[in-house]
Design a protein around this motif. Structure first.
Motif, PDB file in Angstrom:
ATOM      1  N   GLY A 184     -19.898  37.705  56.599  1.00 34.68           N
ATOM      2  CA  GLY A 184     -20.042  36.413  55.941  1.00 34.68           C
ATOM      3  C   GLY A 184     -21.434  35.832  56.104  1.00 34.68           C
ATOM      4  O   GLY A 184     -21.866  35.000  55.304  1.00 34.68           O
ATOM      5  N   LEU A 213     -16.202  38.124  49.768  1.00 29.96           N
ATOM      6  CA  LEU A 213     -16.144  37.969  51.218  1.00 29.96           C
ATOM      7  C   LEU A 213     -14.711  37.731  51.678  1.00 29.96           C
ATOM      8  O   LEU A 213     -14.016  36.857  51.155  1.00 29.96           O
ATOM      9  CB  LEU A 213     -17.020  36.801  51.665  1.00 29.96           C
ATOM     10  N   THR A 218     -19.090  32.186  58.406  1.00 27.32           N
ATOM     11  CA  THR A 218     -20.144  31.608  57.569  1.00 27.32           C
ATOM     12  C   THR A 218     -21.039  30.654  58.348  1.00 27.32           C
ATOM     13  O   THR A 218     -22.257  30.688  58.209  1.00 27.32           O
ATOM     14  CB  THR A 218     -19.519  30.879  56.373  1.00 27.32           C
ATOM     15  N   HIS A 370     -25.352  30.041  49.980  1.00 28.34           N
ATOM     16  CA  HIS A 370     -24.327  29.788  48.967  1.00 28.34           C
ATOM     17  C   HIS A 370     -24.747  28.631  48.056  1.00 28.34           C
ATOM     18  O   HIS A 370     -24.572  28.691  46.839  1.00 28.34           O
ATOM     19  CB  HIS A 370     -22.990  29.462  49.631  1.00 28.34           C
ATOM     20  N   ILE A 382     -13.944  34.390  47.670  1.00 23.42           N
ATOM     21  CA  ILE A 382     -13.749  34.195  49.105  1.00 23.42           C
ATOM     22  C   ILE A 382     -12.244  34.236  49.353  1.00 23.42           C
ATOM     23  O   ILE A 382     -11.495  33.445  48.766  1.00 23.42           O
ATOM     24  CB  ILE A 382     -14.316  32.837  49.578  1.00 23.42           C
ATOM     25  N   SER A 396     -12.940  28.479  56.021  1.00 23.04           N
ATOM     26  CA  SER A 396     -13.552  28.676  54.703  1.00 23.04           C
ATOM     27  C   SER A 396     -13.429  27.429  53.837  1.00 23.04           C
ATOM     28  O   SER A 396     -14.369  27.061  53.117  1.00 23.04           O
ATOM     29  CB  SER A 396     -12.916  29.875  53.995  1.00 23.04           C
ATOM     30  N   PHE A 436     -11.546  30.725  45.639  1.00 28.23           N
ATOM     31  CA  PHE A 436     -11.058  30.803  47.016  1.00 28.23           C
ATOM     32  C   PHE A 436      -9.572  31.122  46.993  1.00 28.23           C
ATOM     33  O   PHE A 436      -8.788  30.399  46.356  1.00 28.23           O
ATOM     34  CB  PHE A 436     -11.295  29.501  47.770  1.00 28.23           C
TER      35      PHE A 436
END
Length: 467
Positions: A184, A213, A218, A370, A382, A396, A436
């Motif tokens: 990430g 990912l 992250t 990002h 994601i 996330s 997501f």
């Protein structure tokens, strides 16, 4: 005035020359020890030298799409860690082979079977051992093993440039940079390197469409702060302890004032509760990490008191034990000969090299990368297994909020065979789009626990369909 076309020609000549000196010809593998008969897919392995004087030699496995090689996307896959081999992603997550534990029980070498939910059903995938010291990748000098997040990302980009020059037929395929866990941090930096390279007209120009990912680390601060929130959400913390901790710590569980004794006590109580739970999947048994120490003899499953087959039989044994066959297989001399591993360069293969002592975690957050992608025509996927505590889906959700994207489609269920497979939210800041998705019942990382649902997810997303 310097002619740009001449510069590009000189670049091509220079890179081609470097490849010819540093890279042995890639090898097509027709068969592998442990798999009966010829492989029903195209497997290639090889090394590509990167860095100063190409002192870093990166090893890769490349598997062509089993559907349509000319039209299907190309994925570069980076397993996390840092230091976990791409072979782990190949056999335990998204590749076409997985261990056949029943057949391996009486065999001299672990046996394989086909994975019906391999992502190579819908894409060609390069599985890369990165950074240096991971899997079969190695350095030609001691100094070559010094690396960090930025340097690793530059090496990955250099690898990909050289690989595409060697495999020119894939230059027009849609390219996605992909990975999970610690990747990430790395994947967004690689994406940024590609965007800059394309802007500066470096050869070859890459047909970058986006990135993927899974369960990604992250931002260190966001991840640590999300832990208690996730634990409370899935009933691992009582309301009283969680609310008390939020009040005492002012919602800050990472940078704690040493004089704030109430917060320190709350965090300690949360830590004690957390230590009882299996972080990769909160519903499974907590077990110690299985990694046999190098010995003259190749280790077998007898190096542990557990048996991988028992785990699959549902006897509540440790999932970690089913990683053991990979050590036996990858350290077998015949296997290394079949893979065309350079003799003597890696003393002992490990699935995850936890001793990358010369690797520096130099990037604490990749959120800024990002954010910078919002001006590009890029797609991002994601995804997270919703039973993963180590890098939770709440983690996330929290960093995605910092991107200030518009919600194009609100949280809703997505289905596989009529059953809820997870939940998905679509974000948009034209021309950038981010999806997501959670995968119900998945752990760290999701495809290992829920392969069927994960394949359905990636197939739909790559095909521009709604989950």
């Amino acid at each position: 005035m310097i002619n740009l076309h001449k510069i590009q020609i000189l670049q091509l000549i220079l890179i081609s020359t470097l490849i010819s000196f540093s890279q042995s010809q890639p090898k097509i593998i027709k068969s592998l020890p442990g798999y009966p008969g010829n492989l029903p897919f195209t497997l290639e392995t090889g090394y590509i030298g990167v860095g100063k004087s190409e002192e870093v030699q990166l090893f890769y496995y490349f598997i062509e799409s089993e559907r349509n090689v000319e039209e299907d996307p190309l994925l570069l896959w980076l397993t996390g860690g840092p230091g976990c081999s791409a072979f782990s992603g190949l056999v335990y997550e998204i590749g076409p082979l997985t261990f056949n534990y029943s057949a391996s029980d009486s065999a001299s070498i672990p046996q394989f079977q086909l994975n019906p939910y391999s992502w190579t059903k819908v894409a060609s995938i390069i599985f890369l051992d990165s950074p240096v010291g991971t899997g079969f990748s190695y350095g030609t000098t001691p100094d070559a093993y010094y690396s960090d997040d930025i340097l690793q990302s530059k090496h990955v980009y250099e690898f990909l440039r050289k690989w595409l020059l060697e495999h020119s037929k894939f230059k027009t395929n849609s390219l996605y940079i992909s990975g999970d866990s610690y990747s990430g941090k790395i994947v967004p930096i690689v994406v940024n390197e590609i965007l800059n390279g394309n802007k500066n007209r470096l050869i070859p120009k890459m047909n970058l469409n986006g990135y993927i990912l899974g369960n990604p680390l992250t931002d260190d601060h966001v991840s640590k702060n999300a832990g208690p929130k996730y634990m409370h959400r899935v009933s691992l913390l009582s309301d009283e302890l969680y609310e008390s901790a939020k009040t005492n710590c002012n919602n800050e569980f990472t940078n704690i004032d040493a004089n704030n004794t109430k917060c320190l006590k709350s965090v300690q109580a949360i830590s004690e509760e957390s230590d009882l739970i299996c972080s990769p999947h909160i519903l499974e048994h907590k077990c110690t990490f299985v990694s046999p120490k190098p010995k003259k003899e190749v280790p077998t499953r007898n190096h542990t008191n557990d048996d991988p087959l028992n785990f699959l039989r549902g006897k509540q044994k440790c999932r970690n034990t089913h990683y053991m066959p990979s050590y036996t297989w990858a350290n077998d001399i015949q296997v290394q000969e079949a893979l065309h591993i350079r003799e003597g360069m890696v003393d002992y293969w490990v699935r995850c090299n936890r001793s990358l002592s010369m690797y520096t975690n130099s990037v604490q957050s990749s959120i800024s990368y990002h954010k910078s992608f919002a001006k590009y025509f890029l797609r991002a996927l994601i995804y997270s297994g919703d039973q993963d505590k180590s890098i939770s889906y709440v983690d996330s959700q929290d960093w995605i909020k910092q991107l200030d994207l518009s919600t194009d489609m609100h949280w809703r269920p997505w289905f596989v065979d009529g059953q809820v497979a997870g939940y998905v939210t679509e974000y948009l800041r034209f021309p950038y789009r981010l999806t997501f998705a959670t995968i119900k019942g998945g752990g760290h990382t999701a495809p290992e626990y829920k392969p069927r649902e994960s394949l359905a997810m990636i197939d739909r997303w790559l095909g521009l369909s709604s989950l």
